[in-house]
Design a protein around this motif. Structure first.
Motif, mmCIF file in Angstrom:
data_model
loop_
_atom_site.group_PDB
_atom_site.id
_atom_site.type_symbol
_atom_site.label_atom_id
_atom_site.label_comp_id
_atom_site.label_asym_id
_atom_site.label_seq_id
_atom_site.Cartn_x
_atom_site.Cartn_y
_atom_site.Cartn_z
ATOM 1 N N VAL A 1 0.855 -1.189 0.000
ATOM 2 C CA VAL A 1 0.000 0.000 0.000
ATOM 3 C C VAL A 1 0.888 1.235 0.000
ATOM 4 N N THR A 2 0.402 2.339 -0.541
ATOM 5 C CA THR A 2 1.242 3.531 -0.664
ATOM 6 C C THR A 2 0.613 4.720 0.062
ATOM 7 N N GLY A 3 1.451 5.744 0.232
ATOM 8 C CA GLY A 3 1.007 6.989 0.841
ATOM 9 C C GLY A 3 0.461 6.770 2.246
ATOM 10 N N HIS A 4 -0.552 7.546 2.586
ATOM 11 C CA HIS A 4 -1.094 7.473 3.938
ATOM 12 C C HIS A 4 -1.894 6.200 4.186
ATOM 13 N N LEU B 1 -3.535 10.859 -5.684
ATOM 14 C CA LEU B 1 -2.512 11.891 -5.839
ATOM 15 C C LEU B 1 -3.147 13.262 -5.627
ATOM 16 N N GLN C 1 -10.674 6.250 -0.218
ATOM 17 C CA GLN C 1 -9.291 6.686 -0.018
ATOM 18 C C GLN C 1 -8.336 6.082 -1.040
ATOM 19 N N MET D 1 -2.947 2.002 -4.152
ATOM 20 C CA MET D 1 -2.307 3.321 -4.198
ATOM 21 C C MET D 1 -3.226 4.412 -3.667
ATOM 22 N N ALA D 2 -2.635 5.310 -2.900
ATOM 23 C CA ALA D 2 -3.375 6.468 -2.398
ATOM 24 C C ALA D 2 -3.653 7.424 -3.555
ATOM 25 N N VAL E 1 -0.862 3.375 4.454
ATOM 26 C CA VAL E 1 -0.136 2.475 5.376
ATOM 27 C C VAL E 1 -0.721 2.568 6.784
ATOM 28 N N ASP E 2 -1.444 3.635 7.055
ATOM 29 C CA ASP E 2 -2.087 3.731 8.375
ATOM 30 C C ASP E 2 -3.228 2.727 8.524
ATOM 31 N N TYR E 3 -3.715 2.209 7.399
ATOM 32 C CA TYR E 3 -4.787 1.207 7.442
ATOM 33 C C TYR E 3 -4.243 -0.215 7.387
#
Lengths: 607, 77
Positions: free
Chosen positions: B7-10, B74, B41, B71-72, B12-14
């Protein structure tokens, strides 16, 4: 009504300073900041003027919401004719300077002429004066800000200044305010330097008034709650914009080694998670995050460099924390030059702020120089012995400093990618549009981005349109013209408001309209604002046409049009500009050769 | 079945792991749900490096050993 209703006109040739009423009709038609500045530029100079000559005009413009209690209300823009592109330049910055300029009593500062000797401008609550700047000519951005505050015994002064790069005409020199926020793009700092204007220092206590204070407070409080509740926006707070690095890598749109590739094997050494990682010795690149004036997002990064890193091991003056990597700086010092050394990238970022340089243009220019070096076109005889190879972190930091100080090969890099590649006979290696270097999104993977780059009024720019969502969903050029055009118009609105674009993940057009309507006289609706955005875009286009640009400038480098993406989700694709551009012109109400029609100009009140 | 996950970007919090187990025959949409990542998201999903657009997330079946990248969105910057 948050306008101060006056602008400041400073003529440096004859040292005259004059306050003038703000043209409220123009504020009504062009909103503020980018739009209003464009109108003032259009009315006050010949677009054919030499960018680094005295006839160019330099404008610092605030928006109607700048300095209010709305979140992210610290924005201002610097407008001029660009020495990098020959087109209109509009470079947006945060920090605290913009709000301070307005608190000092002025909505907009218009600078014309050229001073005989270096000067700086001081604005304190309506008390305005020009001062000799000989003592700070040749000083860095950081030294200049400190010197001016001490000279006037006022630590509250907010300073926007140039470094040596701006003084020496680096084509992509920036205006830096508050140490590490910058009106970075298009060489606005070089224009300031050409006028012998070293800095503008502002301090004000006037405050601003809004049209409907009670409603404004209610609306802006609600908008702040929206920002706080938006998960994507919270991601900006925690990870900064560099959170996009791994997304671009996985998507296959991360320009690598001067756009020869679209994925970089070392991306995870310079991305947001690398900034947060704690090493075995306890060192972490990221120290904290930081916010511009009034901002409740705080995406800014403050970082420090490992003290035993080769860049600063013997230079204690850099052992402090300073502005850290954003996505664009990480891209420009990382993938596009093939470097995966986060401390070297961070140091290069320091040097950009210290000397007043646009990191995107510098990094992409260096990338082209590295390609020329590896081809054998440039040798170590020219580069002061530096092996200018992709991946060489020392080459990055040495050349960043040489460019900042305009020493040795730094003078060549200061030309920008287009002029440098033309000098060596390889113009096709310049990754630019209209002479301005690309941001970190490859047009083969992001088709609409490519159209936005090609038609960008200031050249290659990722901030004047937003097609990310449709580009991620569909890797073809089909259907991209409409969202590109619509987002260009709306982005012009946001850039004219005095607020930051990083709110756009949480706020749609209605949220912007609600805040502007509570702030300003008259009825501000989404429709009215959208029409203003289209008016602004077309006036910028008119400026460029009058400056001599044509539809031939609405294009992309052959590498993006002919060489397929070698990997990623868009593997095998080239940018489909030939498909998108005619539709774009038609949607804009322009002729087949990109000229706004009489009907279009009349509809927008421009004819 | 076992999936490799990135997973990318934010996001990773999930989900911060590198793999997950899902029932055989799961779709991309079911995988996102299983990972706890809100679909609003998500910018793009790819399976084995090939983009899976929103409209087919509910029908695209996954297989054991697939590599799923989430991917998050952009935002520019």
């Amino acid at each position: 009504m948050s306008w101060q209703r006056q602008i400041l006109r400073v003529n440096l040739t004859d040292s005259t300073i004059r306050a003038e009423p703000l043209n409220m009709q123009w504020a009504s038609d062009y909103i503020g900041e980018r739009g209003l500045g464009t109108k003032y530029l259009w009315e006050n100079m010949d677009p054919k003027a030499e960018p680094l000559g005295p006839d160019n005009v330099l404008i610092f413009a605030t928006g109607p919401l700048t300095g209010t209690s709305a979140s992210t209300s610290g924005r201002y823009a610097v407008l001029t004719k660009s020495p990098l592109t020959g087109a209109i330049a509009c470079s947006n910055s945060g920090g605290k300077f913009g709000a301070e300029l307005k608190y000092a009593g002025y909505d907009l500062l218009l600078v014309e002429g050229r001073a005989e000797e270096p000067v700086y401008l001081r604005i304190e609550d309506g008390d305005v004066s020009l001062h000799p700047a000989k003592k700070i000519w040749g000083k860095t951005v950081w030294e200049t800000e400190e010197w001016i505050r001490q000279e006037h015994n006022n630590p509250m002064l907010k300073v926007a200044t140039i470094g040596i790069a701006g003084e020496r005409g680096v084509r992509y020199a920036a205006v830096v305010n508050d140490l590490h926020r910058a009106a970075g793009r298009s060489g606005v700092g070089a224009v300031m330097g050409s006028k012998n204007l070293k800095a503008v220092a502002a301090r004000g206590t006037c405050g601003v008034s809004v049209d409907d204070p009670k409603r404004f407070m209610e609306v802006t409080s609600r908008m702040k709650d929206m920002l706080a509740g938006d998960r994507g926006t919270r991601g900006l707070t925690k990870y900064g914009t560099n959170a996009m690095m791994d997304t671009m890598q996985e998507f296959g749109g991360l320009p690598t080694r001067n756009f020869k590739e679209v994925q970089f094997e070392g991306y995870d050494k310079v991305d947001a998670r690398a900034m947060l990682a704690i090493g075995a010795d306890g060192h972490r690149n990221l120290v904290t995050n930081t916010a511009c004036f009034g901002c409740t997002i705080a995406c800014g990064r403050i970082s420090h460099i490992h003290k035993d890193h080769f860049t600063i091991v013997n230079r204690k003056e850099y052992w402090h924390a300073s502005g850290g990597l954003e996505y664009e700086t990480a891209y420009a010092f990382g993938p596009v030059v093939g470097i995966d050394d986060i401390d070297a990238c961070t140091f290069a970022g320091y040097l950009m702020n210290e000397h007043g340089i646009d990191p995107i243009s510098f990094g992409v220019t260096l990338a082209a120089a590295m390609e020329l070096f590896e081809m054998g076109v440039i040798s170590t005889e020219e580069t002061d012995g530096i092996e200018l190879k992709f991946g060489n972190a020392q080459a990055l930091t040495v050349m960043a400093e040489k460019t900042g100080k305009q020493e040795g090969f730094g003078e060549v890099l200061g030309l920008g990618s287009r002029r440098m590649c033309e000098k060596y006979g390889y113009p096709e290696l310049s990754m630019t549009v209209k002479g301005q270097e690309f941001a970190g999104y490859d047009s083969r993977a992001l088709q609409g981005m490519g159209l936005g780059y090609a038609t960008g009024n200031r050249g290659a720019c990722h901030l004047k349109h937003d097609t990310f969502e449709v580009d991620m969903e569909d890797q073809t050029g089909s259907g991209k013209a409409e969202p590109c055009k619509a987002s260009q118009d709306w982005q012009a609105v946001v850039d004219s408001s005095g607020l930051c674009m990083f709110t756009m993940g949480a706020w749609g057009p209605e949220e912007f309209a609600e805040q502007l309507d509570a702030d300003s006289e008259g009825d501000w609706t989404v429709d009215r604002m959208t029409e203003s955005g289209e008016r602004i875009w077309n006036l910028e286009r008119m400026f460029n046409m009058a400056a001599g640009l044509t539809s031939a400038d609405d294009t992309l480098p052959q590498r993006l049009l002919k060489d397929p993406a070698p990997s990623g989700t868009a593997k095998g694709r080239v940018n489909e500009l030939d498909l998108m551009l005619p539709e774009y012109y038609r949607l804009r109400g322009w002729t087949d050769d990109g000229q706004p029609t009489t009907e279009t100009l009349k509809r927008l009140g421009l004819g | 079945m076992r999936l490799q996950v990135k997973v990318t970007g934010h996001l990773v919090d999930y989900f911060a792991d590198s793999e997950t187990l899902l029932p055989d025959g799961a779709t991309v949409e079911e995988a996102l749900s299983g990972l706890g990542i809100p679909t609003d998201q998500v910018g793009l999903v790819s399976v084995n490096g090939v983009a899976v657009n929103k409209s087919v997330r509910g029908s695209r079946l996954l297989s054991d050993g697939d590599s799923l990248t989430v991917m998050a969105p952009l935002t520019g910057g």
